[in-house]
Design a protein around this motif. Structure first.
Motif, PDB file in Angstrom:
ATOM      1  N   ARG A   1      -2.323  -2.900   6.675  1.00  0.00           N
ATOM      2  CA  ARG A   1      -2.455  -3.210   5.239  1.00  0.00           C
ATOM      3  C   ARG A   1      -1.131  -3.738   4.698  1.00  0.00           C
ATOM      4  NH1 ARG A   1      -4.141   2.465   3.764  1.00  0.00           N
ATOM      5  NH2 ARG A   1      -3.563   1.937   1.640  1.00  0.00           N
TER       6      ARG A   1
ATOM      7  N   GLY B   1      -4.139  -3.599  -7.827  1.00  0.00           N
ATOM      8  CA  GLY B   1      -4.718  -4.105  -6.578  1.00  0.00           C
ATOM      9  C   GLY B   1      -5.303  -5.502  -6.716  1.00  0.00           C
ATOM     10  N   TYR B   2      -5.140  -6.092  -7.871  1.00  0.00           N
ATOM     11  CA  TYR B   2      -5.583  -7.469  -8.118  1.00  0.00           C
ATOM     12  C   TYR B   2      -4.577  -8.126  -9.030  1.00  0.00           C
ATOM     13  CZ  TYR B   2      -8.883 -11.330  -8.640  1.00  0.00           C
ATOM     14  OH  TYR B   2      -9.482 -12.562  -8.571  1.00  0.00           O
TER      15      TYR B   2
ATOM     16  N   MET C   1     -12.596  -3.321   5.116  1.00  0.00           N
ATOM     17  CA  MET C   1     -11.584  -2.452   4.498  1.00  0.00           C
ATOM     18  C   MET C   1     -10.929  -1.541   5.529  1.00  0.00           C
ATOM     19  SD  MET C   1     -13.033  -1.551   0.748  1.00  0.00           S
ATOM     20  CE  MET C   1     -11.698  -0.479   0.267  1.00  0.00           C
TER      21      MET C   1
ATOM     22  N   ARG D   1      -8.107   9.150   2.405  1.00  0.00           N
ATOM     23  CA  ARG D   1      -8.830   7.877   2.504  1.00  0.00           C
ATOM     24  C   ARG D   1      -8.953   7.497   3.970  1.00  0.00           C
ATOM     25  NH1 ARG D   1      -5.802   3.846  -1.538  1.00  0.00           N
ATOM     26  NH2 ARG D   1      -6.216   2.465   0.208  1.00  0.00           N
TER      27      ARG D   1
ATOM     28  N   VAL E   1     -11.155  -8.097   1.449  1.00  0.00           N
ATOM     29  CA  VAL E   1     -12.537  -8.563   1.300  1.00  0.00           C
ATOM     30  C   VAL E   1     -12.481  -9.915   0.576  1.00  0.00           C
ATOM     31  CG1 VAL E   1     -13.308  -6.153   1.166  1.00  0.00           C
ATOM     32  CG2 VAL E   1     -13.073  -7.465  -0.912  1.00  0.00           C
TER      33      VAL E   1
ATOM     34  N   GLU F   1     -10.490   1.062  -5.614  1.00  0.00           N
ATOM     35  CA  GLU F   1     -11.358   2.163  -6.021  1.00  0.00           C
ATOM     36  C   GLU F   1     -12.797   1.671  -6.240  1.00  0.00           C
ATOM     37  OE1 GLU F   1      -9.566   5.017  -5.958  1.00  0.00           O
ATOM     38  OE2 GLU F   1     -11.564   5.920  -6.126  1.00  0.00           O
TER      39      GLU F   1
ATOM     40  N   ARG G   1      -4.123 -10.199  -5.231  1.00  0.00           N
ATOM     41  CA  ARG G   1      -3.456  -9.958  -3.953  1.00  0.00           C
ATOM     42  C   ARG G   1      -3.084 -11.248  -3.238  1.00  0.00           C
ATOM     43  NH1 ARG G   1      -5.423  -4.443  -3.472  1.00  0.00           N
ATOM     44  NH2 ARG G   1      -4.617  -3.588  -1.554  1.00  0.00           N
TER      45      ARG G   1
ATOM     46  N   LYS H   1       1.199   2.693  -6.985  1.00  0.00           N
ATOM     47  CA  LYS H   1       0.503   2.001  -8.087  1.00  0.00           C
ATOM     48  C   LYS H   1      -0.449   2.956  -8.815  1.00  0.00           C
ATOM     49  CE  LYS H   1      -0.881  -0.550  -4.987  1.00  0.00           C
ATOM     50  NZ  LYS H   1      -1.021  -1.234  -3.744  1.00  0.00           N
TER      51      LYS H   1
ATOM     52  N   LEU I   1     -14.190  -0.850  -4.820  1.00  0.00           N
ATOM     53  CA  LEU I   1     -14.772  -1.159  -3.508  1.00  0.00           C
ATOM     54  C   LEU I   1     -15.125   0.130  -2.762  1.00  0.00           C
ATOM     55  CD1 LEU I   1     -12.318  -4.057  -2.577  1.00  0.00           C
ATOM     56  CD2 LEU I   1     -14.746  -4.320  -3.096  1.00  0.00           C
TER      57      LEU I   1
ATOM     58  N   ARG J   1      -0.658  11.144   2.318  1.00  0.00           N
ATOM     59  CA  ARG J   1      -1.399  11.075   1.045  1.00  0.00           C
ATOM     60  C   ARG J   1      -2.775  11.726   1.109  1.00  0.00           C
ATOM     61  NH1 ARG J   1      -1.939   5.444  -2.083  1.00  0.00           N
ATOM     62  NH2 ARG J   1      -2.871   4.665  -0.155  1.00  0.00           N
TER      63      ARG J   1
ATOM     64  N   PRO K   1       0.842  -1.195   0.000  1.00  0.00           N
ATOM     65  CA  PRO K   1       0.000   0.000   0.000  1.00  0.00           C
ATOM     66  C   PRO K   1       0.876   1.243   0.000  1.00  0.00           C
ATOM     67  CG  PRO K   1      -0.091  -1.140   2.129  1.00  0.00           C
ATOM     68  CD  PRO K   1       0.582  -2.054   1.167  1.00  0.00           C
ATOM     69  N   GLY K   2       0.500   2.227  -0.817  1.00  0.00           N
ATOM     70  CA  GLY K   2       1.292   3.451  -0.876  1.00  0.00           C
ATOM     71  C   GLY K   2       2.537   3.318  -1.744  1.00  0.00           C
TER      72      GLY K   2
ATOM     73  N   VAL L   1     -14.532  -9.657  -5.108  1.00  0.00           N
ATOM     74  CA  VAL L   1     -13.649  -8.916  -6.021  1.00  0.00           C
ATOM     75  C   VAL L   1     -13.667  -9.557  -7.407  1.00  0.00           C
ATOM     76  CG1 VAL L   1     -11.407  -7.815  -6.224  1.00  0.00           C
ATOM     77  CG2 VAL L   1     -12.226  -8.451  -4.001  1.00  0.00           C
TER      78      VAL L   1
ATOM     79  N   THR M   1      -9.167  -2.295  -7.953  1.00  0.00           N
ATOM     80  CA  THR M   1     -10.192  -2.964  -7.139  1.00  0.00           C
ATOM     81  C   THR M   1     -10.480  -2.155  -5.874  1.00  0.00           C
ATOM     82  OG1 THR M   1      -8.428  -4.402  -6.325  1.00  0.00           O
ATOM     83  CG2 THR M   1      -9.908  -5.322  -7.975  1.00  0.00           C
TER      84      THR M   1
HETATM   85  P1  ADP Z   1      -3.683  -0.263  -1.004  1.00  0.00           P
HETATM   86  O1  ADP Z   1      -3.102  -1.276  -1.918  1.00  0.00           O
HETATM   87  O2  ADP Z   1      -2.947   1.038  -1.041  1.00  0.00           O
HETATM   88  O3  ADP Z   1      -3.896  -0.794   0.392  1.00  0.00           O
HETATM   89  P2  ADP Z   1      -6.207  -0.328  -2.421  1.00  0.00           P
HETATM   90  O4  ADP Z   1      -6.994   0.870  -2.802  1.00  0.00           O
HETATM   91  O5  ADP Z   1      -5.657  -1.145  -3.523  1.00  0.00           O
HETATM   92  O6  ADP Z   1      -5.087   0.210  -1.459  1.00  0.00           O
HETATM   93  O7  ADP Z   1      -7.097  -1.297  -1.484  1.00  0.00           O
HETATM   94  C1  ADP Z   1      -7.761  -0.819  -0.335  1.00  0.00           C
HETATM   95  C2  ADP Z   1      -8.478  -1.976   0.378  1.00  0.00           C
HETATM   96  O8  ADP Z   1      -9.452  -2.575  -0.508  1.00  0.00           O
HETATM   97  C3  ADP Z   1      -7.591  -3.157   0.803  1.00  0.00           C
HETATM   98  O9  ADP Z   1      -6.977  -2.934   2.055  1.00  0.00           O
HETATM   99  C4  ADP Z   1      -8.633  -4.299   0.846  1.00  0.00           C
HETATM  100  O10 ADP Z   1      -9.415  -4.266   2.021  1.00  0.00           O
HETATM  101  C5  ADP Z   1      -9.558  -3.985  -0.321  1.00  0.00           C
HETATM  102  N1  ADP Z   1      -9.127  -4.659  -1.569  1.00  0.00           N
HETATM  103  C6  ADP Z   1      -8.629  -4.047  -2.684  1.00  0.00           C
HETATM  104  N2  ADP Z   1      -8.322  -4.957  -3.627  1.00  0.00           N
HETATM  105  C7  ADP Z   1      -8.622  -6.176  -3.093  1.00  0.00           C
HETATM  106  C8  ADP Z   1      -8.500  -7.521  -3.555  1.00  0.00           C
HETATM  107  N3  ADP Z   1      -7.985  -7.803  -4.767  1.00  0.00           N
HETATM  108  N4  ADP Z   1      -8.906  -8.522  -2.751  1.00  0.00           N
HETATM  109  C9  ADP Z   1      -9.404  -8.277  -1.537  1.00  0.00           C
HETATM  110  N5  ADP Z   1      -9.534  -7.036  -1.017  1.00  0.00           N
HETATM  111  C10 ADP Z   1      -9.140  -5.981  -1.778  1.00  0.00           C
END
Ligand code: ADP
Length: 218
Positions: free
Chosen positions: A170, A85-86, A53, A159, A59, A33, A88, A13, A35, A127, A9-10, A64, A31
């Protein structure tokens, strides 16, 4: 061309995906965004995932997967997706291959942005995102321009999961799940590791060069 971009995270990406979108006419499928939009719109799903989250956990894979299949199956985005983000975890990586195959597509490049936990802490706590244009800023490294019309401070939002405490959680969730994903993409020779600690424009250039190579093969 379809790409995957991942990193803690951070890691940057979102910032790097914006660059790729502009220069290569691809579509960023974040993903996180998707969510967050569910939460913002107070949908049934949004209410279900809100506390997960904000605890820094993932999740469910099914939720997803359903969200991303809508994009993979849509011809508008065919062969022009950046998966941000996918996947993970390993089962998501396998599922992504399965879904892409189902719609006659594949991954062409996987980018891993490497950043240390110390930098992550600063990046997350500093951020903010412009609620009008979506541009990402950081009060320490990349502050929003003073007197800007669009990205004025009143439009900048943090956020709710960008606190130090949730950020560290995270990061731990990322570390716990990502090793098998790295192995998975190493085995298929798709993985390129990019140092995410250098300047935004240096990282832009490095990623641009990697994309050009892959474009030459397609
Ligand atoms: P970051 O990678 O900076 O933590 P993201 O915006 O990608 O931020 O994700 C924020 C949150 O959304 C994650 O901590 C998780 O709870 C959920 N999330 C995002 N992508 C997935 C995924 N592929 N599978 C499960 N949970 C996800």
């Amino acid at each position: 061309m379809n790409l995957v971009i991942f990193g803690p995270p951070g890691a940057g990406k979102g910032t790097q995906s914006n660059f790729i979108v502009k220069n290569y006419n691809l579509y960023q499928l974040s993903t996180g965004e998707l969510l967050r939009n569910e939460i913002k719109n107070k949908t049934k799903l949004g209410i279900e995932i809100f506390s997960i989250m904000n605890s820094g956990n993932l999740v469910s894979d099914e939720i997803v997967s359903d969200l991303i299949e809508k994009f993979i199956s849509n011809d508008t985005y065919k062969d022009r997706l950046i998966f941000d983000g996918y996947p993970r975890n390993k089962s998501q990586a396998e599922n992504l291959n399965y879904l892409l195959k189902k719609y006659n597509q594949k991954i062409d490049l996987v980018l891993k942005l490497s950043v240390s936990l110390d930098s992550i802490k600063k990046r997350i706590s500093g951020r903010s995102v412009c609620s009008i244009c979506g541009k990402i800023y950081n009060e320490y490294f990349n502050p929003a321009p003073i007197n800007a019309e669009c990205c004025a401070s009143k439009f900048l939002q943090k956020r709710s999961d960008d606190t130090l405490e949730i950020g560290v959680k995270r990061y731990q969730t990322y570390e716990k799940n990502i090793a098998p994903v790295i192995d998975f993409y190493k085995q298929s020779n798709l993985l390129k590791v990019v140092n995410g600690e250098t300047s935004i424009s240096d990282i832009n250039s490095e990623i641009g060069a990697l994309i050009e190579v892959v474009k030459g093969w397609l």
